[in-house]
Every structure is written in structure tokens, then in C-alpha cells.
Design a protein around this motif. Structure first.
Motif, short mmCIF file in Angstrom:
data_model
loop_
_atom_site.label_atom_id
_atom_site.label_comp_id
_atom_site.label_asym_id
_atom_site.label_seq_id
_atom_site.Cartn_x
_atom_site.Cartn_y
_atom_site.Cartn_z
N UNK A 271 -0.57 7.69 2.38
CA UNK A 271 -0.71 6.95 1.12
C UNK A 271 -0.77 5.45 1.42
N UNK A 272 0.11 4.99 2.30
CA UNK A 272 0.11 3.56 2.63
C UNK A 272 -1.23 3.18 3.26
N UNK A 273 -1.67 3.97 4.24
CA UNK A 273 -2.91 3.63 4.94
C UNK A 273 -4.08 3.58 3.96
N UNK A 274 -4.14 4.58 3.10
CA UNK A 274 -5.22 4.63 2.10
C UNK A 274 -5.15 3.44 1.14
N UNK A 275 -3.96 3.20 0.59
CA UNK A 275 -3.84 2.17 -0.45
C UNK A 275 -4.01 0.76 0.11
N UNK A 276 -3.52 0.53 1.32
CA UNK A 276 -3.67 -0.82 1.88
C UNK A 276 -5.15 -1.09 2.15
N UNK A 277 -5.85 -0.08 2.64
CA UNK A 277 -7.28 -0.29 2.89
C UNK A 277 -8.01 -0.58 1.57
N UNK A 278 -7.74 0.26 0.56
CA UNK A 278 -8.40 0.06 -0.73
C UNK A 278 -8.05 -1.32 -1.29
N UNK A 279 -6.79 -1.73 -1.15
CA UNK A 279 -6.38 -3.04 -1.68
C UNK A 279 -7.12 -4.16 -0.97
N UNK A 286 -13.03 -9.89 -4.39
CA UNK A 286 -12.65 -10.88 -5.39
C UNK A 286 -11.68 -10.42 -6.46
N UNK A 287 -11.20 -9.16 -6.41
CA UNK A 287 -10.23 -8.71 -7.41
C UNK A 287 -8.86 -9.30 -7.05
N UNK A 288 -8.11 -9.72 -8.05
CA UNK A 288 -6.76 -10.24 -7.83
C UNK A 288 -5.78 -9.44 -8.66
N UNK A 289 -4.55 -9.23 -8.15
CA UNK A 289 -3.60 -8.42 -8.92
C UNK A 289 -3.33 -9.04 -10.29
N UNK A 290 -3.29 -8.20 -11.31
CA UNK A 290 -2.98 -8.68 -12.65
C UNK A 290 -2.52 -7.49 -13.47
N UNK A 291 -2.38 -7.71 -14.79
CA UNK A 291 -1.92 -6.59 -15.61
C UNK A 291 -3.04 -5.90 -16.36
N UNK A 348 -1.90 -10.19 -0.25
CA UNK A 348 -1.17 -8.92 -0.26
C UNK A 348 0.34 -9.17 -0.22
N UNK A 349 0.73 -10.10 0.64
CA UNK A 349 2.16 -10.42 0.78
C UNK A 349 2.69 -11.03 -0.52
N UNK A 350 1.89 -11.89 -1.15
CA UNK A 350 2.34 -12.48 -2.42
C UNK A 350 2.64 -11.41 -3.46
N UNK A 351 1.76 -10.43 -3.53
CA UNK A 351 1.94 -9.38 -4.53
C UNK A 351 3.16 -8.52 -4.17
N UNK A 352 3.32 -8.28 -2.89
CA UNK A 352 4.51 -7.53 -2.44
C UNK A 352 5.77 -8.29 -2.85
#
Ligand code: SER
Length: 587
Positions: A271-279, A286-291, A348-352
Motif C-alpha cells: 500500500x505504501x509503495x503504491x500510494x507514494x508512487x501515485x502521490x 501539479x496537484x497539491x494536497x487539499x480538501x 510530501x513531507x509537508x503533508x505528512x
């Protein structure tokens, strides 16, 4: 064979068969508001499947990055990837079933040397909307697949599309690889999910346009749309059990293994490997984390990956090490991941970090609930409280459960699940509402907004300066949304001028014309070149009177006179150095 070689081989094969290569489109569709992500190779081609001529002709091929999050909580198992690459070839009203099936069969058996005995296929069984596909079955027999490996199924298995509520679709023939596992029972067949048969290629014969529930009309042209799953084929060719053992993921999995030591969990690692790659791929596009929308999906992917790191007692700061390993595995396929690695990892680290703050916040709230439970003399934290922690504090129920157990309590997970489902049903309804109107349906309204976007783009450059170029566009039946580069807020006076210029061009009833030319000629002609690398050598240039000239796939209205009155509803910041305008046309 490595994944990159498979990609090259595929494109080369179809080029030899007179296809033109088109570049991979971004993960976030540029002019299609009805879907969040590009989920199949055909997405960017919908307008051409509907009959709009493609500047590169009738035979196309590409490798397309795709993202699917149908049920994000379930992705990341052995067989599914969130981000994947689809190799595709298209006939836009050119060849049909025979040539398509033959080319697929030749590619698999001659180019990839997959033994014919390993191949089973399925074809459409027929129903009230379309006849039984005996034509495809016969072609399969002729190329050498015996009858007992040709299966007939109904719409659920052998019909693909439309990608939204309406649009191009049709019966398909799917190609399965027999992994050699025992049949799970006497009825085991390619539709079975036991793992014996793995779907690798889908050839869709898109000759229908779904125009409403149960309503199918013949399309202007008979198309072929195929998609071959690169990751699946690569693990088959390498004789591996799953994709995580191939060079595309192995380095990431090994890094997670080293970091987790005794608490390694295979499913969490995947799950981590898949999700980190997708992220990383989303961040790169250009996508940024948001709500909201795409940003929300990205946020959930990062959070879910973080949760699983936590599950294996991995220091959450190590998310950067996992991201580095991921980039190492994927950089050959996507070199930009490496060029931009620092920026991507820091995002990625910021969102974490944000998530860690959420967790701390949630823990405080949780402690209050614990106290209440103690006072009430119960050992159970109610589902309502678990749901509140989830909904208001973004606190995942698994973590509430963990904390509860540590303190000798349990949670009412059934009640939580019930509340969660209610909530999900509500948001699904919302999503369906949003997606109604179909996918890039070239409706009159969206076409009008599309032309209007060109007028706005030019007006912005006149009023604000040439730097004000497009960085994104999104059109619905109700409005247009346009992102452009500009360092500060656009003043009300400027907005008024922009609005006036656009309305003036509408009143002038300018003629819209389209010409095809090479990219070089287009640039020389002064056309604005947007997303250059999106286009092949020959491009379409849309000219609106003497006012605007842009490279664009279309479609557009014929004259501006009927667009209506243009009104800017909102101007706001989109991201650093990028502003966003929402505007409507009033008839
Ligand atoms: N659109 C079809 C699919 O996604 C074939 O590419 O399976």
C-alpha cells in the motif's frame, strides 16, 4: 524484459503498423470537468472517438499514465495499482475487429513470445443493445485460439464505457493470461477472481454512444480502443508473482523492509509503495494536497501511506527515504521525477507533517472521550464518537481502535461503519450529480465555454500583459474556470476591462476557423502554443477573427455571436503565481 523496453516495443510495433504516436496526457484532464483523473488511454481521445477528426490521422498509439481510485481503501492489494500505465492503440473509424485482434495476438505471441496456449479470451454474449459478437470469436478461432478458450459474457464483463455517464462505448474482447494456477472449481473461467486468469488487454469496439440510461445510438464511426496494462504484462514476462517484485517497485519494498525490521507487513508495504508512487506522480502533474477534488485524493493517499508506515513502527520522517527509493525505481520511465525530486519530496513531507499534527489533535479529543467513557462506566467508545474523530479531526478509525485497545477499551466499529456508509452514500450522490452531463460530451454549452476560454485568454494578455498565459482550464456546462500566470490580484478595473473586451468580441460575431499545420508552422503563424508537448507534429490551430489564434484540439463554435453575455464571477489565487477566474455565459 524491463518495463521501459515493453513500452518501447509496443509503440514501435504499432508505429510499424502505421499508427502515429501521441504523447501521454496529464493525469488531470485539461478540458474535462466530469472526471478527476485520466483513468484510461481513451480519455483524452473522447472528442475524436465521437467523430472530431484527429490531426494525426485515424491510427494512434501511446503510453498513458492513469490513476484509478474507485475505492481508495481497497487499492494497494496484490492485483491493483492506483497509478499505472496503459499502452494503447486506436482506430478512429479505420480498422475494426479483424485487424485489431490480429495485431494484439501477433504482439503478444510474436513480439513478447507469450505462448498461445497461455491465452484465453472473452467476447460479448449479446443483449438487447448489441448482437452476440460471433465476428470476434471467429477471428480468435482463425488466429489459433480454440473454441474452449473463447468465452462469452454479458455487459458486466464484456462491455466497456462510457467513462462517464454518457459517451462512446461498446462491446469488448478481453485477453487473459493463464497464470498456470489450478482452476478454483469446475466453473473457473476468466471472469473468476481466483487469480488463475489475469486480464492483460482489452480491445473495445466503440461503435455506440450512450446517450442516456439504457439508450445507445450508433456512433458516426466504428472505433477501436485498446488498453494493455503495462505493469501486469511486465510481471508476467519476468515470471514474477506480482508487480511489487519487478524493478518498478522492488527497491521501494526493500527499503520499507529494511526500515520496518521485525514489524514488516507485506500488505502495508505494498500500500505504501503504491500510494507514494501515485502521490509523487500527482505532485509532478501539479496537484497539491487539499480538501477538494484531486487534492483531496492526494491527501488521502499520503495519509494512508503514513498510517501504514506507522503500523510498521517506521519513523514517519522516513517517508523521504521511501519516496527516494520510489523515484529511483520510476525515474527511467518518468525522468522528471528525478529532476524535481527535491521539490516533490518536500511537498510530501509537508503533508505528512500536517497529518502528524492532525493525529496529535485527534489524540487530545480521544483522551476526552476516554475520560467520558470512564465516568459513564463503559468500556466501549461509541461509533458516533469514532465517527466524529474521523469526520471532524481526520482521525482514522484504525488509530482510534489502536489507542482504545492500549487503554483497555474497544470501539463500536459496527456503528461507525453504519455512519460511515451513510456519509459515503451521501457523497456518492453528490459526485454523481457532479458528473451528470457525461464526459467531455462536446455539448453546445461546453463548446461555447471552450471558445469563450480562448477569448478570455487573449483578453487577459491584452490587459495584464503577455505573461498571463494559461496554466489550467476546466469547463462544465455551467461555467468556465481558467488558471493563468499572474503575480498579484487582478484589480476590479482590470477585470472590468477583460470582461468588456470579451463581450466586444462576442458582439463582433467573429468567425472561428480551424487549420491543420505542423507545430513549427503554428508557432511561426503566431499561434499561442499551449501544452506544447501534449501535441504531436501536426496540430490544429483555431483562429477567432483577427482576435485570437491558439493551438487546440477543439471543438469550437462556428461564430462568436451566439455565445451570450460573458460575466466574470470570481477572481482568486490558485497557487503561487497563478490566479483563477470563474466566469459564465448568460444567454
Ligand atoms: N478503455 C479500455 C479500458 O480502460 C481500453 O483501453 O480498459
Amino acid at each position: 524484459m524491463k518495463a521501459i523496453e515493453l513500452r518501447r516495443k509496443y509503440i514501435e510495433f504499432f508505429k510499424q503498423n502505421n499508427h502515429k504516436e501521441i504523447p501521454s496526457a496529464p493525469l488531470v484532464p485539461e478540458n474535462d470537468p466530469t472526471v478527476l483523473f485520466t483513468t484510461a488511454g481513451m480519455h483524452p481521445l473522447i472528442t475524436y472517438l465521437l467523430g472530431n477528426p484527429h490531426p494525426l490521422g485515424k491510427r494512434l498509439t501511446d503510453y498513458q499514465k492513469c490513476l484509478r481510485t474507485d475505492d481508495i481503501e481497497e487499492v494497494g492489494d496484490a492485483g491493483h495499482l492506483t497509478f499505472f500505465e496503459m499502452l494503447g492503440n486506436w482506430s478512429l473509424g479505420d480498422y475494426f475487429k479483424e485487424e485489431s485482434i490480429k495485431m494484439s495476438y501477433d504482439f503478444l505471441t510474436k513480439e513478447l513470445n507469450i505462448p498461445s496456449e497461455k491465452i484465453s479470451v472473452t467476447v460479448f454474449a449479446g443483449d438487447k443493445d448489441a448482437p452476440k459478437d460471433e465476428v470476434s470469436a471467429k477471428i480468435w478461432e482463425n488466429v489459433g485460439i480454440p473454441k474452449d478458450r473463447i468465452y462469452y459474457f454479458g455487459k458486466k464483463e464484456n462491455w466497456w464505457g462510457p467513462a462517464g455517464q454518457t459517451g462512446p462505448c461498446g462491446p469488448d474482447t478481453e485477453i487473459f493470461y493463464d497464470t498456470g494456477k489450478e482452476k478454483c472449481g469446475s466453473n473457473c473461467n476468466p471472469a473468476c477472481s481466483c487469480g488463475k486468469y489475469l486480464e492483460i488487454w482489452n480491445n473495445v469496439f466503440m461503435e455506440y454512444n450512450k446517450v442516456g440510461e439504457g439508450q445507445f445510438e450508433p456512433l458516426k464511426q466504428k472505433n477501436v480502443d485498446t488498453g494493455l496494462g503495462l505493469e501486469r504484462v511486465i510481471f508476467i514476462l519476468q515470471g514474477k508473482e506480482n508487480v511489487f517484485e519487478t524493478e518498478l517497485f522492488k527497491g521501494t519494498i526493500d527499503t520499507i523492509k529494511n526500515l520496518s525490521k521485525d514489524s514488516y507487513k507485506a500488505e502495508s508495504a505494498r500500500i505504501i509503495a503504491d500510494h507514494i508512487k501515485a502521490s509523487l506522480m500527482l505532485l509532478l502533474d501539479g496537484v497539491r494536497p487539499s480538501n477538494v477534488e484531486q487534492g483531496y485524493i492526494l491527501r488521502r493517499l499520503i495519509r494512508r501511506a503514513t498510517r501504514h508506515l506507522r503500523k510498521m513502527n517506521i519513523d514517519l520522517n522516513e517517508i523521504s527515504a521511501v519516496a527516494k527509493a520510489t523515484i529511483e525505481c520510476s525515474k527511467e520511465m518518468y525522468p522528471q521525477l528525478e529532476t524535481k525530486s527535491e521539490e516533490l519530496i518536500s511537498l510530501l513531507v509537508q503533508e505528512k507533517d500536517k497529518f502528524v499534527a492532525t493525529l496529535e489533535h485527534g489524540e487530545k479529543e480521544f483522551n476526552k472521550y476516554l475520560q467520558q467513557a470512564q465516568n459513564e462506566g463503559t468500556k466501549v467508545i461509541s461509533g458516533q464518537k469514532v465517527f466524529r474523530l474521523y469526520d471532524t479531526f481526520g482521525f482514522p478509525p484504525e488509530i482510534t481502535d489502536e489507542l482504545a485497545k492500549e487503554n483497555g477499551y474497544t470501539i463500536d466499529i459496527e456503528e461507525f461503519n453504519r455512519l460511515y456508509k451513510e456519509h459515503q452514500d451521501k457523497s456518492r450522490e453528490g459526485a454523481t450529480q457532479k458528473f451528470k452531463g457525461g464526459l467531455a460530451d462536446n455539448s453546445e454549452k461546453t463548446t461555447a465555454y471552450h471558445t469563450c476560454t480562448h477569448l478570455l485568454h487573449k483578453a487577459l494578455q491584452i490587459v495584464l500583459g503577455e505573461h498571463a498565459t494559461q496554466s489550467g482550464s476546466n469547463i462544465t456546462e455551467e461555467r468556465l474556470r481558467f488558471d493563468f500566470k499572474h503575480p498579484q490580484k487582478v484589480t476590479p478595473e482590470e477585470l472590468q476591462k477583460i470582461e468588456d473586451i470579451v463581450n466586444e468580441q462576442i458582439q463582433r460575431d467573429l468567425v472561428v476557423t480551424c487549420e491543420e499545420m505542423t507545430l513549427d508552422e503554428a508557432k511561426k503563424s503566431g499561434a499561442t502554443g499551449l501544452f506544447e508537448n501534449k501535441y504531436g507534429d501536426v496540430v490544429k490551430v483555431y483562429t477567432i477573427g483577427d482576435f485570437s489564434k491558439e493551438i487546440c484540439g477543439g471543438p469550437h463554435v462556428e461564430r462568436t455571436g451566439n455565445l451570450g453575455k460573458f460575466k466574470i464571477k470570481k477572481e482568486e489565487a490558485s497557487s503561487a503565481g497563478v490566479r483563477r477566474i470563474k466566469a459564465i455565459l448568460i444567454k
